[in-house]
Scaffold this motif. Structure first.
Motif, PDB file in Angstrom:
ATOM      1  N   LEU A  25       1.002  -1.285   0.026  1.00  0.00           N
ATOM      2  CA  LEU A  25       0.015   0.070  -0.064  1.00  0.00           C
ATOM      3  C   LEU A  25       0.916   1.359  -0.265  1.00  0.00           C
ATOM      4  N   LYS A  26       0.606   2.003  -0.768  1.00  0.00           N
ATOM      5  CA  LYS A  26       1.899   2.853  -1.194  1.00  0.00           C
ATOM      6  C   LYS A  26       0.877   4.736  -0.732  1.00  0.00           C
ATOM      7  N   GLU A  27       1.470   5.641  -0.699  1.00  0.00           N
ATOM      8  CA  GLU A  27       0.962   6.452   0.098  1.00  0.00           C
ATOM      9  C   GLU A  27       0.497   7.584  -0.560  1.00  0.00           C
ATOM     10  N   SER A  28      -0.524   8.090  -0.389  1.00  0.00           N
ATOM     11  CA  SER A  28      -1.509   9.085  -1.647  1.00  0.00           C
ATOM     12  C   SER A  28      -2.245   8.378  -1.572  1.00  0.00           C
ATOM     13  N   ALA A 142     -11.316  10.446  16.517  1.00  0.00           N
ATOM     14  CA  ALA A 142     -10.857   9.376  17.135  1.00  0.00           C
ATOM     15  C   ALA A 142      -9.591   8.622  16.805  1.00  0.00           C
ATOM     16  N   SER A 143     -10.106   8.451  15.524  1.00  0.00           N
ATOM     17  CA  SER A 143      -8.740   7.819  15.027  1.00  0.00           C
ATOM     18  C   SER A 143      -7.063   9.130  14.956  1.00  0.00           C
ATOM     19  N   ILE A 144      -7.729   9.930  14.292  1.00  0.00           N
ATOM     20  CA  ILE A 144      -6.650  10.592  13.834  1.00  0.00           C
ATOM     21  C   ILE A 144      -5.730  11.456  14.741  1.00  0.00           C
ATOM     22  N   PHE A 145      -6.115  11.712  15.443  1.00  0.00           N
ATOM     23  CA  PHE A 145      -5.282  12.679  17.235  1.00  0.00           C
ATOM     24  C   PHE A 145      -4.666  12.510  16.689  1.00  0.00           C
ATOM     25  N   HIS A 146      -3.446  11.818  16.190  1.00  0.00           N
ATOM     26  CA  HIS A 146      -2.094  11.877  16.162  1.00  0.00           C
ATOM     27  C   HIS A 146      -1.921  11.994  14.552  1.00  0.00           C
ATOM     28  N   ASN A 147      -2.410  12.065  13.871  1.00  0.00           N
ATOM     29  CA  ASN A 147      -2.119  12.376  12.485  1.00  0.00           C
ATOM     30  C   ASN A 147      -0.847  11.325  11.805  1.00  0.00           C
ATOM     31  N   PRO A 148      -1.810  10.048  11.587  1.00  0.00           N
ATOM     32  CA  PRO A 148      -1.457   8.675  11.537  1.00  0.00           C
ATOM     33  C   PRO A 148      -1.274   8.527   9.961  1.00  0.00           C
ATOM     34  N   ASP A 149      -0.127   8.023   9.358  1.00  0.00           N
ATOM     35  CA  ASP A 149       0.212   7.844   7.899  1.00  0.00           C
ATOM     36  C   ASP A 149      -0.054   7.314   7.709  1.00  0.00           C
ATOM     37  N   LEU A 171     -14.865  13.723   3.082  1.00  0.00           N
ATOM     38  CA  LEU A 171     -14.263  13.907   5.062  1.00  0.00           C
ATOM     39  C   LEU A 171     -12.842  13.025   4.421  1.00  0.00           C
ATOM     40  N   ILE A 172     -13.187  11.552   4.326  1.00  0.00           N
ATOM     41  CA  ILE A 172     -12.366  10.639   3.981  1.00  0.00           C
ATOM     42  C   ILE A 172     -11.418  10.687   2.481  1.00  0.00           C
ATOM     43  N   LYS A 173     -11.591  11.914   1.510  1.00  0.00           N
ATOM     44  CA  LYS A 173     -10.875  12.381   0.978  1.00  0.00           C
ATOM     45  C   LYS A 173      -9.891  13.451   1.132  1.00  0.00           C
ATOM     46  N   SER A 174     -10.709  14.151   1.898  1.00  0.00           N
ATOM     47  CA  SER A 174     -10.128  15.570   2.530  1.00  0.00           C
ATOM     48  C   SER A 174      -8.709  14.967   3.462  1.00  0.00           C
ATOM     49  N   LEU A 175      -8.285  14.349   4.199  1.00  0.00           N
ATOM     50  CA  LEU A 175      -7.652  13.172   4.739  1.00  0.00           C
ATOM     51  C   LEU A 175      -6.973  12.185   4.423  1.00  0.00           C
ATOM     52  N   ALA A 176      -6.861  12.132   2.812  1.00  0.00           N
ATOM     53  CA  ALA A 176      -6.250  10.844   2.257  1.00  0.00           C
ATOM     54  C   ALA A 176      -4.686  11.339   2.202  1.00  0.00           C
ATOM     55  N   LYS A 177      -4.182  12.907   1.587  1.00  0.00           N
ATOM     56  CA  LYS A 177      -3.463  13.320   1.036  1.00  0.00           C
ATOM     57  C   LYS A 177      -2.405  13.036   2.203  1.00  0.00           C
ATOM     58  N   ASN A 178      -0.858  12.528   1.792  1.00  0.00           N
ATOM     59  CA  ASN A 178      -0.372  12.610   1.704  1.00  0.00           C
ATOM     60  C   ASN A 178      -0.008  10.764   3.049  1.00  0.00           C
ATOM     61  N   LYS A 179      -1.314  10.229   2.497  1.00  0.00           N
ATOM     62  CA  LYS A 179      -1.676   9.160   3.678  1.00  0.00           C
ATOM     63  C   LYS A 179      -1.830   8.097   3.058  1.00  0.00           C
ATOM     64  N   ILE A 180      -1.662   6.755   3.371  1.00  0.00           N
ATOM     65  CA  ILE A 180      -1.942   5.689   3.174  1.00  0.00           C
ATOM     66  C   ILE A 180      -4.144   4.928   3.518  1.00  0.00           C
ATOM     67  N   VAL A 181      -4.638   5.630   2.977  1.00  0.00           N
ATOM     68  CA  VAL A 181      -6.384   4.815   2.872  1.00  0.00           C
ATOM     69  C   VAL A 181      -7.009   3.859   2.362  1.00  0.00           C
ATOM     70  N   LEU A 182      -6.531   2.776   3.584  1.00  0.00           N
ATOM     71  CA  LEU A 182      -7.696   1.402   3.135  1.00  0.00           C
ATOM     72  C   LEU A 182      -9.107   1.246   3.276  1.00  0.00           C
ATOM     73  N   ILE A 183      -9.825   0.850   2.455  1.00  0.00           N
ATOM     74  CA  ILE A 183     -10.824   1.477   3.050  1.00  0.00           C
ATOM     75  C   ILE A 183     -11.940  -0.030   2.936  1.00  0.00           C
ATOM     76  N   SER A 184     -12.502  -0.750   3.637  1.00  0.00           N
ATOM     77  CA  SER A 184     -12.913  -2.220   3.631  1.00  0.00           C
ATOM     78  C   SER A 184     -14.382  -1.849   3.181  1.00  0.00           C
ATOM     79  N   SER A 185     -15.235  -2.289   1.924  1.00  0.00           N
ATOM     80  CA  SER A 185     -16.506  -2.737   2.335  1.00  0.00           C
ATOM     81  C   SER A 185     -16.597  -3.301   1.281  1.00  0.00           C
ATOM     82  N   HIS A 186     -18.399  -4.098   1.147  1.00  0.00           N
ATOM     83  CA  HIS A 186     -19.064  -4.533   0.756  1.00  0.00           C
ATOM     84  C   HIS A 186     -19.728  -4.330  -0.085  1.00  0.00           C
ATOM     85  N   ILE A 187     -19.583  -2.724  -0.501  1.00  0.00           N
ATOM     86  CA  ILE A 187     -20.453  -1.366  -1.672  1.00  0.00           C
ATOM     87  C   ILE A 187     -19.839  -1.049  -2.561  1.00  0.00           C
TER      88      ILE A 187
END
Length: 231
Positions: A25-28, A142-149, A171-187
């Motif tokens: 999984l890569k950054e951004s 609550a999950s991003i207090f520490h500005n996680p990678d 909101l998720i898109k706005s948080l994704a810059k310079n981060k790895i974001v993995l979203i689980s869904s069945h939709i």
């Protein structure tokens, strides 16, 4: 910087939940983890977040490895589980102040966090009084207090109405810059709306891993593929 997963295996008694899966999984990137119920998505999310430690394989990030460096690893990640556990009798700001005490180092102030997640109008309300969409915002905050990678989100839009779904997507898109974001869904529609890469799991195996753009160029019909898996 990438998160590397190699030959990951997880068994529940005689059932193989994950069968030698490998990816990075890569950054951004916003990566959609898609699959029918029972495909292994939640198990994978729990392993990557350090909630499950009994597995085989290799997981590495920035010189850290799981489960050996679990405490250092957890400092780099944020995790929103599917059921989004909250103390519903607490006020929003009170709850975030409570959560912040568990984080060390640099991160967001509570005021910045409230603004970033759009909680200004409800910071003085009790969590039990909020719509599900705003409860999801509190969980993400609550999950991003520490500005996680790295940010792991398990079914972040399930049960939301169309307007709330759109708000959480943005909101998720706005948080994704310079981060790895993995979203689980069945939709499928949610994955296509938010992600630029798709990983599809079925029976504990990866059957597709590619960018959404390449999938479209190859004329792979995700809807038809996914419908076959869910029948």
């Amino acid at each position: 910087m990438s998160l590397f997963v190699k030959n990951l295996i997880k068994n529940y008694s005689s059932k193989k939940a994950l069968d030698k899966i490998s990816f990075d999984l890569k950054e951004s990137q916003i990566i959609g983890l898609l699959g029918p119920n029972g495909a292994g998505k939640t198990t994978l999310m729990k392993i990557l977040s350090g909630s499950i430690l009994d597995w085989e394989g290799t997981i590495k990030y920035k010189g850290f490895s799981l489960p050996k460096d679990i405490n250092k690893f957890k400092q780099k990640i944020g995790y929103l589980p599917e059921n989004n556990p909250l103390y519903k009798e607490m006020y929003v700001k009170e709850y975030l102040q409570f959560c912040k005490q568990f984080y060390k180092g640099n991160g967001f102030t509570i005021e910045d966090l409230i603004r970033k997640t759009g909680l200004e109008k409800c910071e003085k309300q009790k969590i039990k009084e909020l719509s599900k969409g705003y409860r999801q915002r509190v969980g993400i905050a609550a999950s991003i207090f520490h500005n996680p990678d790295i940010l792991f989100l398990d079914e972040p839009t399930t049960g939301l109405d169309p307007n709330q779904t759109l708000e959480i997507r943005n909101l998720i898109k706005s948080l994704a810059k310079n981060k790895i974001v993995l979203i689980s869904s069945h939709i499928l529609q949610e994955i296509e709306a938010m992600c630029n890469r798709v990983i599809i799991l079925n029976n504990g195996e990866i059957i597709l891993d590619d960018s959404l753009l390449k999938i479209q160029k190859k004329n792979i019909k995700l809807e038809k593929l996914f419908n076959r898996l869910t029948k």
